[in-house]
Design an enzyme around this catalytic site. Sequence first.
Site, PDB file in Angstrom:
ATOM      1  N   GLU A   1     -22.637 -16.244 -21.530  1.00 13.07           N
ATOM      2  CA  GLU A   1     -21.562 -17.230 -21.352  1.00 13.07           C
ATOM      3  C   GLU A   1     -21.927 -18.602 -21.901  1.00 13.07           C
ATOM      4  OE1 GLU A   1     -19.433 -15.378 -17.409  1.00 13.07           O
ATOM      5  OE2 GLU A   1     -21.106 -16.717 -17.018  1.00 13.07           O
TER       6      GLU A   1
ATOM      7  N   TYR B   1     -22.093  -4.893  -9.768  1.00 15.53           N
ATOM      8  CA  TYR B   1     -21.926  -6.274  -9.310  1.00 15.53           C
ATOM      9  C   TYR B   1     -21.750  -6.325  -7.800  1.00 15.53           C
ATOM     10  CZ  TYR B   1     -22.699  -8.885 -13.437  1.00 15.53           C
ATOM     11  OH  TYR B   1     -23.345  -9.493 -14.480  1.00 15.53           O
TER      12      TYR B   1
ATOM     13  N   ASP C   1     -29.475 -22.445 -13.069  1.00 15.76           N
ATOM     14  CA  ASP C   1     -28.048 -22.319 -13.420  1.00 15.76           C
ATOM     15  C   ASP C   1     -27.391 -23.691 -13.314  1.00 15.76           C
ATOM     16  OD1 ASP C   1     -25.412 -21.196 -13.917  1.00 15.76           O
ATOM     17  OD2 ASP C   1     -26.265 -19.279 -13.301  1.00 15.76           O
TER      18      ASP C   1
ATOM     19  N   HIS D   1     -25.167 -22.310 -19.117  1.00 19.30           N
ATOM     20  CA  HIS D   1     -25.514 -22.380 -17.689  1.00 19.30           C
ATOM     21  C   HIS D   1     -26.667 -23.352 -17.454  1.00 19.30           C
ATOM     22  CE1 HIS D   1     -22.799 -19.391 -16.002  1.00 19.30           C
ATOM     23  NE2 HIS D   1     -23.053 -18.595 -17.011  1.00 19.30           N
TER      24      HIS D   1
HETATM   25  C1  TNX Z   1     -20.819 -13.615 -14.645  1.00 14.86           C
HETATM   26  S1  TNX Z   1     -23.133 -11.796 -15.284  1.00 14.86           S
HETATM   27  C2  TNX Z   1     -22.002 -14.312 -14.729  1.00 14.86           C
HETATM   28  C3  TNX Z   1     -22.479 -15.088 -13.573  1.00 14.86           C
HETATM   29  C4  TNX Z   1     -21.489 -15.085 -12.440  1.00 14.86           C
HETATM   30  C5  TNX Z   1     -20.896 -13.721 -12.277  1.00 14.86           C
HETATM   31  C6  TNX Z   1     -19.963 -13.580 -11.117  1.00 14.86           C
HETATM   32  C7  TNX Z   1     -23.516 -13.021 -16.036  1.00 14.86           C
HETATM   33  C8  TNX Z   1     -24.547 -12.820 -17.000  1.00 14.86           C
HETATM   34  N1  TNX Z   1     -22.867 -14.185 -15.787  1.00 14.86           N
HETATM   35  O1  TNX Z   1     -22.802 -16.390 -13.978  1.00 14.86           O
HETATM   36  O2  TNX Z   1     -22.154 -15.476 -11.276  1.00 14.86           O
HETATM   37  O3  TNX Z   1     -20.206 -13.371 -13.463  1.00 14.86           O
HETATM   38  O4  TNX Z   1     -19.650 -12.221 -10.879  1.00 14.86           O
END
Ligand code: TNX
Length: 535
Positions: free
Chosen positions: A336, A427, A201, A272
């Site tokens: 993301e 989560y 990450d 990431h």
């Molecule tokens: C979203 S879930 C993310 C993570 C973060 C998280 C915090 C996902 C695929 N990506 O990078 O840690 O939210 O809740």
Amino acid sequence: MKRTLLALTCMAALASCGKVVHSDGIVAVIPKPTEVTVGSGEFKIGRSTAVNVVFDDERISDVLTALNAVVQPVSGRELQSKTGTQAEDGAINLLRDTTMRSEEYTLQITPERVDITSGDAAGAFYAVQTLRQLIPVEAFEGEPVRAFCLPTVAIKDRPAMGYRGLMFDVCRHFFSVADVKHAIDIMALHKLNTLHWHLTDDQGWRIEIKKYPRLTEVGSVRKQTLVGYASSTEFDGIPYGGFYTQEQIREVVDYAAHRFITVVPEIEFPGHSVAALTAYPELGCKGEGYEVLTRWGVDDRVLCMGKESAFEFINGVLSEVLELFPSKYIHIGGDECPTVEWETCPLCQARMKAEGLKTERLLQGYATHRAEQFLNAHGRSLVGWDEILEGGVTPNATIMSWRGTKGGIQAARQGNHAIMTPTTHCYFDYKPSTTTAANLGYEDSYLPLAKVYSLDPYESLTEEQRSYILGVQCNLWTEYITTIGDVEYMLLPRMSALSEVGWSCGDKDYADYTTRLEHLTRLYEIYGYNYSPQE
Ligand code: TNX
């Protein structure tokens, strides 16, 4: 002669010391077994009780090890085992029924004997996990006991869903091999079978890749870490890092396999990826100015999908990953991923033109396909976060639905496999309670036990579409979780609720579950697990 007699008397005295703990009659198993029929009477496990292995399979030794790991702390010794041809009275018999599915078992306890029957060693392993919850709690306390008793009961059991996972983020905070093994032990108690290991990450690259040594030399360390939540401007000034050598990775994969847990690695791209870009800046669109992130969130700087070297990098990393992880699934992230850099990058734009890709999101789709082709050519399958649906996926790809269940539903409707792990229910970085451990977990978050339990992984899907939902998973992101004690607190007891969703799916009853949970939390206490109190 006198001395021999004395020695014999002492040995006899030793053998008879310790108490005999009778069954408390409590049959409270989580996840809820398919069928439970309680009888009367008890079966005593003492010095002479042996395990009679009729079902001989190379993996049965893992079942014996698991059984002894449960029994040894209670009685101070391991059970004798032998190979037999049929079930015997006075023994714990391991028997085979080839008509049973993988992971299915029956556990039949009578005053005469214990029969564990399964189609594979995994089923027998889960029978042991159930048996563990039938041992009277008192037997675990104090000195080792001379004997302890199990209640008479007939249990038939099999999981509703084949994928029951935990995602463990070791990037935002690093956890030692011992910590990861500890998490695996906790998973086994709850009959989870997949550890999704989030290894890369923005804030740290955690897996040694021999072809790209700077990933760990440079990419595994951040200069410092943000103190407090997202809006904070305070940093701790302390360098933070950690990674696993390939040997350590193998050790964890092996440890998990002995507990019937598959480790699925996640190597994130194209987003990431700031830690990777810090190590190899030439893989990004700008090619310079990266620093392993010291705060959380989403960064605009991602891998350059116009550069062929970035694809070589992905395949180079994956080649070593495939050597380390025998899992069918390999997770490539895909979540993301901002496209702002690609919009102005001449190489990305040229690639889009050459490949006829109309949007930047389709450029991500193109990159995902290339990784998928590579994995498929090596006999593996790709898993990605639900964003990969937006770039178009092949029918072979598996979708991990995190932004609600809609991605999973869409996947199942179009014939893609999916794993349900929506933020709303899964989560576990969200706070389990509004009143305690205020600094643990995501800002302004709240995910109580009852909510986890209420997850319906099949909502609105037809019978045929349901078959595409492989299972469920809880996600432990670790921005605000730094120690294994914190991990326990965030996982427990919510993991038990998630396990019941995955294992007992259609047969849930929250009130009944919470009654059984009282018993399981006593076991947590015995094992010294730090669990969150329920409100
Ligand atoms: C979203 S879930 C993310 C993570 C973060 C998280 C915090 C996902 C695929 N990506 O990078 O840690 O939210 O809740």
